[in-house]
Motif scaffolding. Structure first.
Motif, PDB file in Angstrom:
ATOM      1  N   VAL A 280     -44.997  27.206 -35.499  1.00 40.86           N
ATOM      2  CA  VAL A 280     -45.339  25.821 -35.824  1.00 40.86           C
ATOM      3  C   VAL A 280     -46.672  25.813 -36.561  1.00 40.86           C
ATOM      4  O   VAL A 280     -47.623  26.492 -36.163  1.00 40.86           O
ATOM      5  CB  VAL A 280     -45.441  24.947 -34.552  1.00 40.86           C
ATOM      6  CG1 VAL A 280     -45.695  23.490 -34.932  1.00 40.86           C
ATOM      7  CG2 VAL A 280     -44.175  25.067 -33.713  1.00 40.86           C
ATOM      8  N   SER A 281     -46.744  25.042 -37.638  1.00 36.16           N
ATOM      9  CA  SER A 281     -47.982  24.920 -38.399  1.00 36.16           C
ATOM     10  C   SER A 281     -48.016  23.559 -39.078  1.00 36.16           C
ATOM     11  O   SER A 281     -47.113  22.738 -38.898  1.00 36.16           O
ATOM     12  CB  SER A 281     -48.101  26.053 -39.426  1.00 36.16           C
ATOM     13  OG  SER A 281     -49.393  26.065 -40.025  1.00 36.16           O
ATOM     14  N   TYR A 282     -49.055  23.347 -39.873  1.00 37.45           N
ATOM     15  CA  TYR A 282     -49.194  22.067 -40.571  1.00 37.45           C
ATOM     16  C   TYR A 282     -50.008  22.267 -41.835  1.00 37.45           C
ATOM     17  O   TYR A 282     -50.644  23.304 -42.038  1.00 37.45           O
ATOM     18  CB  TYR A 282     -49.876  21.034 -39.677  1.00 37.45           C
ATOM     19  CG  TYR A 282     -51.367  21.253 -39.515  1.00 37.45           C
ATOM     20  CD1 TYR A 282     -52.288  20.530 -40.271  1.00 37.45           C
ATOM     21  CD2 TYR A 282     -51.864  22.182 -38.614  1.00 37.45           C
ATOM     22  CE1 TYR A 282     -53.654  20.732 -40.135  1.00 37.45           C
ATOM     23  CE2 TYR A 282     -53.220  22.380 -38.458  1.00 37.45           C
ATOM     24  CZ  TYR A 282     -54.109  21.661 -39.226  1.00 37.45           C
ATOM     25  OH  TYR A 282     -55.453  21.855 -39.082  1.00 37.45           O
ATOM     26  N   GLY A 283     -49.992  21.254 -42.716  1.00 45.48           N
ATOM     27  CA  GLY A 283     -50.771  21.302 -43.946  1.00 45.48           C
ATOM     28  C   GLY A 283     -50.102  20.512 -45.053  1.00 45.48           C
ATOM     29  O   GLY A 283     -49.258  19.647 -44.813  1.00 45.48           O
ATOM     30  N   GLY A 284     -50.492  20.832 -46.280  1.00 43.34           N
ATOM     31  CA  GLY A 284     -49.961  20.122 -47.438  1.00 43.34           C
ATOM     32  C   GLY A 284     -48.545  20.573 -47.787  1.00 43.34           C
ATOM     33  O   GLY A 284     -48.114  21.664 -47.421  1.00 43.34           O
ATOM     34  N   PRO A 285     -47.815  19.743 -48.540  1.00 42.64           N
ATOM     35  CA  PRO A 285     -46.410  20.046 -48.855  1.00 42.64           C
ATOM     36  C   PRO A 285     -46.232  21.123 -49.919  1.00 42.64           C
ATOM     37  O   PRO A 285     -45.091  21.536 -50.161  1.00 42.64           O
ATOM     38  CB  PRO A 285     -45.862  18.697 -49.327  1.00 42.64           C
ATOM     39  CG  PRO A 285     -47.053  17.988 -49.895  1.00 42.64           C
ATOM     40  CD  PRO A 285     -48.214  18.410 -49.036  1.00 42.64           C
ATOM     41  N   GLN A 286     -47.306  21.585 -50.554  1.00 44.51           N
ATOM     42  CA  GLN A 286     -47.192  22.678 -51.524  1.00 44.51           C
ATOM     43  C   GLN A 286     -48.046  23.876 -51.092  1.00 44.51           C
ATOM     44  O   GLN A 286     -48.408  24.716 -51.902  1.00 44.51           O
ATOM     45  CB  GLN A 286     -47.611  22.207 -52.923  1.00 44.51           C
ATOM     46  CG  GLN A 286     -46.715  21.148 -53.536  1.00 44.51           C
ATOM     47  CD  GLN A 286     -45.327  21.676 -53.868  1.00 44.51           C
ATOM     48  OE1 GLN A 286     -45.018  22.837 -53.689  1.00 44.51           O
ATOM     49  NE2 GLN A 286     -44.481  20.784 -54.391  1.00 44.51           N
ATOM     50  N   SER A 287     -48.321  23.973 -49.823  1.00 46.63           N
ATOM     51  CA  SER A 287     -49.208  25.002 -49.291  1.00 46.63           C
ATOM     52  C   SER A 287     -48.648  26.409 -49.487  1.00 46.63           C
ATOM     53  O   SER A 287     -47.454  26.651 -49.258  1.00 46.63           O
ATOM     54  CB  SER A 287     -49.444  24.750 -47.801  1.00 46.63           C
ATOM     55  OG  SER A 287     -49.978  25.878 -47.160  1.00 46.63           O
ATOM     56  N   ASN A 288     -49.512  27.345 -49.880  1.00 43.25           N
ATOM     57  CA  ASN A 288     -49.109  28.751 -49.956  1.00 43.25           C
ATOM     58  C   ASN A 288     -48.858  29.314 -48.562  1.00 43.25           C
ATOM     59  O   ASN A 288     -47.964  30.147 -48.374  1.00 43.25           O
ATOM     60  CB  ASN A 288     -50.193  29.574 -50.651  1.00 43.25           C
ATOM     61  CG  ASN A 288     -50.316  29.262 -52.128  1.00 43.25           C
ATOM     62  OD1 ASN A 288     -49.344  28.925 -52.789  1.00 43.25           O
ATOM     63  ND2 ASN A 288     -51.526  29.358 -52.655  1.00 43.25           N
ATOM     64  N   ALA A 289     -49.657  28.886 -47.575  1.00 43.24           N
ATOM     65  CA  ALA A 289     -49.461  29.359 -46.204  1.00 43.24           C
ATOM     66  C   ALA A 289     -48.121  28.892 -45.657  1.00 43.24           C
ATOM     67  O   ALA A 289     -47.448  29.624 -44.919  1.00 43.24           O
ATOM     68  CB  ALA A 289     -50.606  28.866 -45.313  1.00 43.24           C
ATOM     69  N   MET A 290     -47.721  27.684 -45.986  1.00 41.67           N
ATOM     70  CA  MET A 290     -46.414  27.165 -45.582  1.00 41.67           C
ATOM     71  C   MET A 290     -45.299  28.068 -46.082  1.00 41.67           C
ATOM     72  O   MET A 290     -44.397  28.475 -45.330  1.00 41.67           O
ATOM     73  CB  MET A 290     -46.230  25.742 -46.128  1.00 41.67           C
ATOM     74  CG  MET A 290     -44.844  25.163 -45.962  1.00 41.67           C
ATOM     75  SD  MET A 290     -44.600  23.669 -46.965  1.00 41.67           S
ATOM     76  CE  MET A 290     -44.522  24.393 -48.634  1.00 41.67           C
ATOM     77  N   LEU A 291     -45.341  28.408 -47.362  1.00 44.82           N
ATOM     78  CA  LEU A 291     -44.310  29.266 -47.940  1.00 44.82           C
ATOM     79  C   LEU A 291     -44.356  30.657 -47.313  1.00 44.82           C
ATOM     80  O   LEU A 291     -43.316  31.266 -47.057  1.00 44.82           O
ATOM     81  CB  LEU A 291     -44.496  29.360 -49.457  1.00 44.82           C
ATOM     82  CG  LEU A 291     -43.527  30.280 -50.200  1.00 44.82           C
ATOM     83  CD1 LEU A 291     -42.079  29.864 -49.955  1.00 44.82           C
ATOM     84  CD2 LEU A 291     -43.836  30.289 -51.697  1.00 44.82           C
ATOM     85  N   ALA A 292     -45.563  31.162 -47.057  1.00 44.22           N
ATOM     86  CA  ALA A 292     -45.688  32.483 -46.456  1.00 44.22           C
ATOM     87  C   ALA A 292     -45.047  32.515 -45.067  1.00 44.22           C
ATOM     88  O   ALA A 292     -44.311  33.462 -44.731  1.00 44.22           O
ATOM     89  CB  ALA A 292     -47.165  32.869 -46.365  1.00 44.22           C
ATOM     90  N   LEU A 293     -45.314  31.509 -44.251  1.00 42.82           N
ATOM     91  CA  LEU A 293     -44.724  31.461 -42.914  1.00 42.82           C
ATOM     92  C   LEU A 293     -43.209  31.332 -42.985  1.00 42.82           C
ATOM     93  O   LEU A 293     -42.476  31.952 -42.200  1.00 42.82           O
ATOM     94  CB  LEU A 293     -45.323  30.301 -42.120  1.00 42.82           C
ATOM     95  CG  LEU A 293     -46.778  30.490 -41.673  1.00 42.82           C
ATOM     96  CD1 LEU A 293     -47.351  29.179 -41.142  1.00 42.82           C
ATOM     97  CD2 LEU A 293     -46.872  31.573 -40.609  1.00 42.82           C
ATOM     98  N   ALA A 294     -42.718  30.530 -43.940  1.00 42.56           N
ATOM     99  CA  ALA A 294     -41.272  30.401 -44.110  1.00 42.56           C
ATOM    100  C   ALA A 294     -40.645  31.745 -44.472  1.00 42.56           C
ATOM    101  O   ALA A 294     -39.568  32.098 -43.970  1.00 42.56           O
ATOM    102  CB  ALA A 294     -40.964  29.365 -45.193  1.00 42.56           C
ATOM    103  N   ALA A 295     -41.328  32.519 -45.313  1.00 47.78           N
ATOM    104  CA  ALA A 295     -40.811  33.830 -45.712  1.00 47.78           C
ATOM    105  C   ALA A 295     -40.809  34.804 -44.544  1.00 47.78           C
ATOM    106  O   ALA A 295     -39.873  35.603 -44.383  1.00 47.78           O
ATOM    107  CB  ALA A 295     -41.640  34.387 -46.869  1.00 47.78           C
ATOM    108  N   VAL A 296     -41.855  34.766 -43.711  1.00 47.05           N
ATOM    109  CA  VAL A 296     -41.918  35.655 -42.544  1.00 47.05           C
ATOM    110  C   VAL A 296     -40.779  35.355 -41.587  1.00 47.05           C
ATOM    111  O   VAL A 296     -40.084  36.259 -41.106  1.00 47.05           O
ATOM    112  CB  VAL A 296     -43.278  35.513 -41.834  1.00 47.05           C
ATOM    113  CG1 VAL A 296     -43.262  36.239 -40.490  1.00 47.05           C
ATOM    114  CG2 VAL A 296     -44.396  36.071 -42.704  1.00 47.05           C
TER     115      VAL A 296
END
Length: 475
Positions: free
Chosen positions: A149-165
């Motif tokens: 579970v995480s949070y942030g902006g809708p174009q976040s690089n961290a968001m994409l990284a977590l999705a890939a993991v």
């Protein structure tokens, strides 16, 4: 330059992807073999191995309807419902990738060493850049949690990284009953973005991310506003799977990032010991949450303390804020150090922070603007940032992202001049650089550059011909 609009249908589960979504998706899946650099005739031709994963997902149809939801304000839970992770223990399982290369280039007649973390690739998830460093421990976990579970902006690089993991973990278990989940909180999406996902948002959704939209008020209450809050999960936020969900704060600013920063420090020290010829070195790092910079600084200091005085290298870390201002950067770094227990007291925390680059040299400050205004405004298209983006691309063939890389260099270039002007310039080089070599850590983030350039186009700063949108094979 052609813009390709295709209406595609994914047979599995009857998912229809509208033409405008496919137009935006085509900007993501660039069919090149490696990173290729084009000069101004074409601002963008980028490909990463993460694109290959995207292609596999599209070709296999192994994805379901995009999942959007809203928060249930009636649910409550405590921190004990979250799974606690000892990141120091998990660090023992880390398997390091080969070091990222270092390129020497010339920018405004001055040599610069570029630490090419944009070329770093984690096996499996194919993460690159500083997110490959930050998520290294998470990728190598022996007992991967059921939910991230995480949070942030809708174009976040961290968001994409977590999705890939998480997607990589599901590939390993072949989508068994115990499918891993990634739940991501963000503010209510604009109507156009919700109906036409693009950029990192489209990619993360494609990889199975569950997006939870909350109101601005709820977002601020839960996560502390635009600049983030506590690294601990909010008290009133229940975990999706009690006892089996872990919390990763915005940008991965927590203990998960320590191991990757240590490896980066070891690579820099090793390279400079072999190639620096005893010269002083300043390592410049762009900062969002500034977690990479502060962890790198402390890791380098630790390595330096292990050296004898005779063999000790003069290496300093300099962080360039790309989100907020120097005050925000200082608060974020102090919070992270307190959380990772790398210092004892608040006074000790302040002594363990790297130097923060001011928005202008001292002899150019006092222009009647606050520090926040003098730094580049995060996410806002800026003509000066675009000029620097083009200059670095044209002059030395290095592609930067527009949110962090080009923004950091916009501030960086204010502080130093051509070597030929050092002695006579009215605005001499800052003490951070004069008489020192410069290494810039390329933080990556190139996967999101397509949507960034499109925002510049919408603001009238880039022509559509400069935004190279290539069509992808039919699904």
């Amino acid at each position: 330059m052609l813009l390709c609009f295709k209406s595609q249908v994914c047979i599995r589960k009857g998912l229809t992807i509208a033409p405008y979504i496919m137009m935006m998706a085509s900007a993501l899946f660039i069919r090149n073999h490696r990173h290729r650099i084009h000069v101004r005739r074409s601002l963008l031709t980028i490909h990463s191995n993460l694109d290959d994963i995207m292609n596999e997902v599209l070709n296999l149809g192994n994805f379901s309807q995009f999942q959007f939801s809203t928060i249930d304000n009636n649910k409550r839970s405590g921190p004990e419902d979250w799974l606690a992770v000892d990141w120091n223990r998990e660090e023992q399982h880390v398997v390091a990738s080969p070091p990222s290369p270092v390129d020497q280039v010339w920018i405004r007649d001055r040599p610069v060493y570029i630490k090419r973390d944009d070329q770093l690739r984690l096996p499996g998830s194919q993460l690159s850049g500083n997110k490959a460093r930050k998520m290294l421990t998470l990728t190598c976990m022996q007992d991967f949690p059921d939910c991230i579970v995480s949070y942030g902006g809708p174009q976040s690089n961290a968001m994409l990284a977590l999705a890939a993991v998480v997607h990589f973990q599901n590939q390993k278990i072949n989508y068994a009953d115990n499918k891993k989940r990634f739940v991501y909180y963000t503010k209510k999406l604009p109507r156009f973005l919700r109906s036409q996902p693009n950029g990192n948002l489209f990619r993360a959704l494609l990889l199975g991310m569950e997006l939870v939209e909350v109101s601005v008020q709820d977002y601020n209450d839960l996560f502390g506003g635009d600049f983030g809050g506590s690294p601990e999960p909010p008290k009133n936020l229940p975990p999706p799977i009690p006892g089996k969900s872990i919390w990763i704060p915005q940008g991965g600013a927590c203990g998960v990032a320590v191991a990757g920063a240590k490896l980066l420090a070891e690579e820099i020290i090793s390279y400079w010991r072999d190639n620096g010829r005893g010269r002083p070195l300043t390592v410049a790092v762009p900062g969002g949450t500034c977690s990479t910079a502060v962890l790198l600084y402390n890791a380098i200091r630790s390595l330096q303390n292990e050296q004898t005085d005779e063999g000790k290298l003069d290496v300093k870390v300099l962080v360039i804020p790309c989100v907020g201002d120097d005050g925000y950067a200082r608060r974020q770094m102090a919070s992270l150090l307190s959380q990772t227990r790398q210092t004892g007291t608040n006074d000790g925390v302040l002594c363990e922070l790297p130097e923060i680059l001011p928005p202008y040299p001292e002899n150019m400050s006092g222009l009647g603007r606050s520090n926040t205004e003098q730094y580049v405004t995060f996410g806002t298209p800026d003509a000066s940032v675009l000029d620097v983006y083009r200059e670095i691309n044209d002059e030395c063939g290095v592609q930067l992202d527009l949110l962090y890389g080009a923004s950091a260099w916009t501030v960086l270039l204010r502080h130093w001049r051509s070597e030929l002007l050092w002695e006579s310039s009215e605005h001499p080089t800052s003490a951070n650089f004069q008489g020192r070599q410069l290494m810039y850590v390329h933080s990556g983030g190139l996967e999101g550059i397509n949507s960034q350039l499109l925002r510049y186009h919408y603001k009238g700063l880039v022509s559509i011909e400069d935004v190279q949108i290539l069509s992808q094979r039919r699904i």
